[in-house]
Design an enzyme around this catalytic site. Sequence first.
Site, PDB file in Angstrom:
ATOM      1  N   ASP A   1     -23.876  42.540  69.477  1.00  0.00           N
ATOM      2  CA  ASP A   1     -25.027  42.961  68.999  1.00  0.00           C
ATOM      3  C   ASP A   1     -25.215  44.456  68.899  1.00  0.00           C
ATOM      4  O   ASP A   1     -25.101  45.111  69.865  1.00  0.00           O
ATOM      5  CB  ASP A   1     -26.053  42.458  69.876  1.00  0.00           C
ATOM      6  CG  ASP A   1     -27.679  42.560  69.520  1.00  0.00           C
ATOM      7  OD1 ASP A   1     -27.706  42.971  68.326  1.00  0.00           O
ATOM      8  OD2 ASP A   1     -28.602  42.040  70.007  1.00  0.00           O
TER       9      ASP A   1
ATOM     10  N   TYR B   1     -38.769  49.832  57.174  1.00  0.00           N
ATOM     11  CA  TYR B   1     -37.370  49.713  56.939  1.00  0.00           C
ATOM     12  C   TYR B   1     -36.779  50.577  56.049  1.00  0.00           C
ATOM     13  O   TYR B   1     -35.895  51.302  56.414  1.00  0.00           O
ATOM     14  CB  TYR B   1     -37.264  48.146  56.069  1.00  0.00           C
ATOM     15  CG  TYR B   1     -36.014  47.979  55.192  1.00  0.00           C
ATOM     16  CD1 TYR B   1     -34.799  47.375  56.169  1.00  0.00           C
ATOM     17  CD2 TYR B   1     -35.666  48.534  53.894  1.00  0.00           C
ATOM     18  CE1 TYR B   1     -33.542  47.234  55.426  1.00  0.00           C
ATOM     19  CE2 TYR B   1     -34.336  48.178  53.530  1.00  0.00           C
ATOM     20  CZ  TYR B   1     -33.498  47.738  54.099  1.00  0.00           C
ATOM     21  OH  TYR B   1     -32.126  47.423  53.533  1.00  0.00           O
TER      22      TYR B   1
ATOM     23  N   SER C   1     -29.641  52.413  52.293  1.00  0.00           N
ATOM     24  CA  SER C   1     -30.253  51.691  50.969  1.00  0.00           C
ATOM     25  C   SER C   1     -30.849  52.564  50.294  1.00  0.00           C
ATOM     26  O   SER C   1     -31.349  53.771  50.497  1.00  0.00           O
ATOM     27  CB  SER C   1     -31.168  50.771  51.788  1.00  0.00           C
ATOM     28  OG  SER C   1     -31.941  50.089  50.641  1.00  0.00           O
TER      29      SER C   1
END
Length: 242
Positions: free
Chosen positions: A55, A144, A131
């Site tokens: 993780d 985000y 992104s």
Amino acid sequence: MNERIWIMGASEGIGAALAQAWAQRGAKLILSARSEDKLADLATTLGGAEIVPCDVADRDSLGRAAETIRAGGPLDRAVTLAALYDPGKVMEIDADRAAQIVTVNLTGSFNFARSAVPLLKTGGQLALTGSVAGYIGLPQGQIYSATKAGVTNLAETMRAELAPDVDIRLISPGFVDTRLTQKNDFDMPAIIQPEEAARAIVSGLDRGGFEVHFPRRLTLSLKLMQMLPYALSLRLTRRLVR
């Protein structure tokens, strides 16, 4: 090819498609994500791969994974695609969920980078996934988009600090049809499938340069908007608010 590659976030979406693309080239893959079952299914589909569940939000988990991977020899590449996403406006998102998104997307990229770099051979490649949402603040991007802007900044910093010993790269996808983007209730321009995204990443990481961004019919227009003075760019983004 015979490269040894660690893929974080390999259980589905772009990560799984990227694993398939590199496996077809003969790479020796190490697949990581939180879901061991999904990783096992993918490894079977690929005809074999090393599975190391972990993780990115848990430094101890990553540390144990790194020690396991170190035992198999140096890495040629390491890439993380692990991310959380919830669309919505900043003032409407649950604050605890926002903190979780920051922890996975931004702090998780930092954690992965710190674990992966010592495992790379000299000149090996580390790719962080930002992104196009991080290019400029867009409506409903909420936290985000902010985390992806942070990942971009982190990759830029690491490139300055570690090159040429480490080949630091930034991956900036546009809209890709995955479980995350299926949460969106708006039209997504130039959306592509994970397999197309994986081909763009493999090709881009094989070339020189810093950023791999796609599809260009979307990314170039956003890069142009990013270059505008705020007086113009903020006026344009305001028009997108519903």
